[in-house]
Motif scaffolding. Structure first.
Motif, PDB file in Angstrom:
ATOM      1  N   ALA A 528       0.836  -1.202   0.000  1.00 40.93           N
ATOM      2  CA  ALA A 528       0.000   0.000   0.000  1.00 40.93           C
ATOM      3  C   ALA A 528       0.871   1.252   0.000  1.00 40.93           C
ATOM      4  O   ALA A 528       0.577   2.240  -0.695  1.00 40.93           O
ATOM      5  CB  ALA A 528      -0.929  -0.004   1.200  1.00 40.93           C
ATOM      6  N   TYR A 529       1.975   1.210   0.762  1.00 44.32           N
ATOM      7  CA  TYR A 529       2.889   2.359   0.805  1.00 44.32           C
ATOM      8  C   TYR A 529       3.569   2.561  -0.546  1.00 44.32           C
ATOM      9  O   TYR A 529       3.669   3.698  -1.048  1.00 44.32           O
ATOM     10  CB  TYR A 529       3.949   2.146   1.889  1.00 44.32           C
ATOM     11  CG  TYR A 529       5.024   3.224   1.865  1.00 44.32           C
ATOM     12  CD1 TYR A 529       4.772   4.485   2.389  1.00 44.32           C
ATOM     13  CD2 TYR A 529       6.267   2.965   1.262  1.00 44.32           C
ATOM     14  CE1 TYR A 529       5.757   5.482   2.330  1.00 44.32           C
ATOM     15  CE2 TYR A 529       7.242   3.944   1.200  1.00 44.32           C
ATOM     16  CZ  TYR A 529       6.980   5.199   1.735  1.00 44.32           C
ATOM     17  OH  TYR A 529       7.939   6.178   1.676  1.00 44.32           O
ATOM     18  N   LYS A 530       4.045   1.451  -1.158  1.00 42.80           N
ATOM     19  CA  LYS A 530       4.713   1.569  -2.452  1.00 42.80           C
ATOM     20  C   LYS A 530       3.796   2.181  -3.503  1.00 42.80           C
ATOM     21  O   LYS A 530       4.224   3.017  -4.313  1.00 42.80           O
ATOM     22  CB  LYS A 530       5.185   0.190  -2.920  1.00 42.80           C
ATOM     23  CG  LYS A 530       6.363  -0.381  -2.150  1.00 42.80           C
ATOM     24  CD  LYS A 530       6.777  -1.731  -2.727  1.00 42.80           C
ATOM     25  CE  LYS A 530       7.958  -2.313  -1.960  1.00 42.80           C
ATOM     26  NZ  LYS A 530       8.407  -3.614  -2.522  1.00 42.80           N
ATOM     27  N   ILE A 531       2.541   1.771  -3.478  1.00 41.12           N
ATOM     28  CA  ILE A 531       1.594   2.291  -4.474  1.00 41.12           C
ATOM     29  C   ILE A 531       1.292   3.765  -4.217  1.00 41.12           C
ATOM     30  O   ILE A 531       1.261   4.580  -5.148  1.00 41.12           O
ATOM     31  CB  ILE A 531       0.295   1.456  -4.451  1.00 41.12           C
ATOM     32  CG1 ILE A 531       0.579   0.032  -4.946  1.00 41.12           C
ATOM     33  CG2 ILE A 531      -0.785   2.100  -5.334  1.00 41.12           C
ATOM     34  CD1 ILE A 531      -0.590  -0.924  -4.770  1.00 41.12           C
ATOM     35  N   SER A 532       1.070   4.121  -2.950  1.00 39.18           N
ATOM     36  CA  SER A 532       0.743   5.516  -2.626  1.00 39.18           C
ATOM     37  C   SER A 532       1.916   6.443  -2.932  1.00 39.18           C
ATOM     38  O   SER A 532       1.727   7.598  -3.326  1.00 39.18           O
ATOM     39  CB  SER A 532       0.353   5.642  -1.151  1.00 39.18           C
ATOM     40  OG  SER A 532       1.433   5.284  -0.314  1.00 39.18           O
ATOM     41  N   ALA A 533       3.158   5.933  -2.752  1.00 41.02           N
ATOM     42  CA  ALA A 533       4.349   6.741  -3.020  1.00 41.02           C
ATOM     43  C   ALA A 533       4.832   6.587  -4.452  1.00 41.02           C
ATOM     44  O   ALA A 533       5.850   7.182  -4.828  1.00 41.02           O
ATOM     45  CB  ALA A 533       5.462   6.338  -2.051  1.00 41.02           C
ATOM     46  N   ASN A 534       4.112   5.789  -5.228  1.00 42.33           N
ATOM     47  CA  ASN A 534       4.472   5.535  -6.630  1.00 42.33           C
ATOM     48  C   ASN A 534       5.887   4.963  -6.752  1.00 42.33           C
ATOM     49  O   ASN A 534       6.639   5.306  -7.669  1.00 42.33           O
ATOM     50  CB  ASN A 534       4.338   6.808  -7.475  1.00 42.33           C
ATOM     51  CG  ASN A 534       4.215   6.501  -8.955  1.00 42.33           C
ATOM     52  OD1 ASN A 534       3.762   5.425  -9.343  1.00 42.33           O
ATOM     53  ND2 ASN A 534       4.653   7.440  -9.791  1.00 42.33           N
ATOM     54  N   GLU A 535       6.229   4.086  -5.823  1.00 42.47           N
ATOM     55  CA  GLU A 535       7.552   3.454  -5.814  1.00 42.47           C
ATOM     56  C   GLU A 535       7.444   1.979  -6.201  1.00 42.47           C
ATOM     57  O   GLU A 535       7.984   1.093  -5.552  1.00 42.47           O
ATOM     58  CB  GLU A 535       8.197   3.600  -4.436  1.00 42.47           C
ATOM     59  CG  GLU A 535       8.475   5.043  -4.046  1.00 42.47           C
ATOM     60  CD  GLU A 535       9.090   5.166  -2.652  1.00 42.47           C
ATOM     61  OE1 GLU A 535       9.244   4.105  -2.000  1.00 42.47           O
ATOM     62  OE2 GLU A 535       9.386   6.291  -2.228  1.00 42.47           O
ATOM     63  N   PHE A 536       6.694   1.709  -7.241  1.00 44.81           N
ATOM     64  CA  PHE A 536       6.523   0.337  -7.697  1.00 44.81           C
ATOM     65  C   PHE A 536       6.537   0.301  -9.223  1.00 44.81           C
ATOM     66  O   PHE A 536       6.362   1.331  -9.893  1.00 44.81           O
ATOM     67  CB  PHE A 536       5.206  -0.248  -7.183  1.00 44.81           C
ATOM     68  CG  PHE A 536       3.981   0.295  -7.894  1.00 44.81           C
ATOM     69  CD1 PHE A 536       3.374  -0.438  -8.906  1.00 44.81           C
ATOM     70  CD2 PHE A 536       3.467   1.544  -7.595  1.00 44.81           C
ATOM     71  CE1 PHE A 536       2.261   0.047  -9.565  1.00 44.81           C
ATOM     72  CE2 PHE A 536       2.367   2.039  -8.240  1.00 44.81           C
ATOM     73  CZ  PHE A 536       1.743   1.291  -9.234  1.00 44.81           C
TER      74      PHE A 536
END
Length: 593
Positions: A528-536
């Motif tokens: 969820a964090y990776k997606i919200s921070a666009n780090e995926f």
């Protein structure tokens, strides 16, 4: 004397259980085994079992409870898509065999009333029989399944209405305008009064019951029994038979009195008492009244009744089904499925025998007709559905569509946006900020507690095909999936299980037919964090050969931190990546890294 009655009751129950188990193992409804064991062990053959006043009373209560349970099992909303084809199938499958049965009895010098009773018995079909066979043949998601269920429902209801009219006529005993008007008037008053109680009074009772914290399952069951017996007595007072009142009570109880969870819980007890105890007594004792002499004295009539029942049901259904536009072959298939008779037919025939309207010989013929026609259903329906399947004419249809997803977090929102390209998707979350953000991104989202029935109702859960629980808490996910299963009967449940889960949670998946999301234990928060921070990164890979989702995870995720989220079919249709699925060659997998 009391000991003899208790022993006889014990023997009847043991015989019913043995006959029902044997029939079930052979792929037939238990009612056939119960009838046959009654014929074999009853007075007509070996004489091991005998009737008594106590058994007759229990049998009478049994048919009332059984008719109520049939009413409770009927869900009009699930049949809406097949209402027009189902109506055509029901009319054709009832009217043609009804006419053939009626004139066959007239041809053999029977009375008009007896002919009408036989016509009704020949015209009905079995709702319960259809359900079991459709499950066994894996046809529940086909159009013919919905038409069959709708046709059986309409056919049995039509039979009960005509049956009510005949009972009223027999009660009056004469034919004139005044007496027939009086019969019709009492029947209309009964239906109107029943509707008023069911539609307006029952919901009030339901609200009072839901607010009370001291009422337990025993009280709920007692209330259900009082309602069933009360409606049965109202029908009797109106000059109708109690089974019609019990049937109406079941229809109104389903949607008007209890919450869905309480209803499911209490109907389980009602099922055990009616199907497991009282109804088998009726069917075994019904077998006591069957005379094997019909094979010597009325063999021609027996053959004609059975032939008329089979040919009339199949040909009548196929003929009347043509205006649906689905083809005569589908009509023949539905006709073979509707050919079985069951509880309603035997109950109507038994009442006709008790009232002296039909003879023991006619009753015996109707029982053998019910047995023989029901025996044909698995074989004929298997053959005709395979016929349709080979021709590419077996149409798949599911009344439930779309996804209901618990969790509007970034991972849940990402998956929802992917799925809604080809599906209706509704998100649920208790966090107002996440709900607002999901709505801003174009996803239908409901604000509410994912463990409350009211929230599921706002999300139209009764019409959803798949429920996905995607919160970071495994316990909440499992509880929500149980609510989706127990109260809203959502067929497919997919649950995210956290990596720290000790295994007890996974054990809860199988009993409710659920599967684990991503085909492995997964912590939601990091993704969820990776997606919200666009780090995926999002990757799409082709699948070279058929494999299970678990095999794909073992092959591709062994040494990499990846999350398989979706499977893309050859037509571009996306579905969630979960444990109980397989991936075909030429399909694709979307995974995050």
């Amino acid at each position: 004397m009391a000991e003899l009655q208790i022993l006889n009751l014990l023997l009847v129950l043991v015989a019913a259980w043995a006959g029902g188990i044997l029939a079930k193992r052979l792929g037939f409804p238990p009612i056939l085994g119960e009838l046959l064991i009654g014929i074999i062990l009853g007075p007509g053959l070996f004489g091991v079992l005998e009737t008594s006043g106590a058994l007759n009373t229990l049998a009478e209560v049994g048919i009332l409870f059984l008719m109520a349970y049939i009413g409770m099992e009927i869900n009009f909303k699930d049949l809406g898509k097949a209402s027009w084809p189902g109506l055509l199938a029901a009319i054709g499958g009832f009217v043609v065999p009804f006419v053939l049965g009626y004139y066959t009895i007239i041809l053999f010098d029977g009375t008009n009333i007896a002919a009408l009773f036989v016509g009704i018995a020949v015209g009905v079909t079995s709702l319960a029989t259809k359900s079991r066979i459709l499950v066994d043949l894996k046809l529940l998601n086909t159009r013919i399944a919905y038409v069959l269920m709708a046709g059986a429902l309409i056919s049995d209801t039509l039979a009960l209405i005509i049956f009510a009219g005949i009972i009223g006529y027999v009660d009056v005993g004469s034919v004139n305008a005044a007496s027939l008007s009086w019969v019709a008037g009492k029947a209309m008053i009964f239906f109107a009064f029943s509707a008023l109680i069911g539609i307006y009074f029952f919901p009030v009772v339901g609200k009072l019951l839901s607010k009370s914290k001291t009422i337990n399952r025993t009280v709920h069951f007692t209330i259900m029994v009082i309602i069933v017996l009360g409606f049965s007595e109202l029908a009797e007072l109106a000059g109708l038979h109690g089974i019609l009142g019990a049937f109406m009570a079941g229809l109104y109880i389903r949607d008007g009195v209890f919450s869905r969870q309480v209803f499911k819980d209490v109907t389980g007890v009602f099922h055990d008492v009616s199907i497991g105890f009282l109804a088998p007594i009726f069917f075994v004792t019904a077998g006591f009244n069957v005379s094997l002499e019909v094979f010597q004295t009325n063999l021609l009539l027996l053959i004609l009744i059975i032939a008329g029942a089979v040919i009339g049901k199949i040909a009548g259904t196929a003929l009347f089904y043509l205006p649906s536009g689905h083809g005569w072959r589908e009509g023949v298939t539905i006709g073979t499925g509707m050919n079985g008779r069951g509880a309603v037919e035997i109950i109507i025939a038994g009442i006709g025998l008790q009232m002296g309207i039909i003879s023991t010989e006619i009753f015996s013929i109707l029982v053998f007709m019910a047995i023989s026609t029901t025996l044909t259903v698995p074989f004929l329906l298997t053959w005709t559905t395979n016929w349709l399947r080979k021709r590419g004419e077996l149409v798949m249809q599911d009344a439930r569509k779309g996804y209901l997803i618990l969790g509007a977090n970034p991972l849940g929102l990402y998956i929802a946006k992917q799925l809604q390209e080809h599906n209706e998707v509704v998100l649920i979350d208790a966090n107002k900020h996440l709900v607002h953000e999901a709505k801003e991104q174009g996803v239908t989202t409901i604000h509410g507690n994912g463990l409350k029935e009211d929230t599921f109702e706002m999300a139209n859960a009764l019409n959803k095909n798949t429920f996905i629980a995607l919160t970071g808490n495994s316990e909440i996910n499992l509880l929500a999936a149980q609510l989706a299963n127990n109260s809203f009967y959502i067929p497919h449940k997919i649950v995210l299980i956290s990596a720290g889960e000790d295994g007890a949670g996974l054990d809860l998946l199988d009993p409710m037919g659920a599967s684990s999301m991503f085909a492995s234990k997964t912590d939601m928060a990091p993704w969820a964090y990776k997606i919200s921070a666009n780090e995926f990164k999002e990757h799409t890979v082709d699948v070279a050969s058929d494999c299970t989702t678990r095999e794909w995870v073992k092959k591709h995720g062994k040494h990499r931190d990846i999350l398989p989220v979706l499977i893309v079919g050859e037509t571009g249709y996306k579905r969630p990546f979960h444990y109980k699925d397989s991936i075909s060659a030429n399909e694709k997998v979307i995974y995050l890294e």
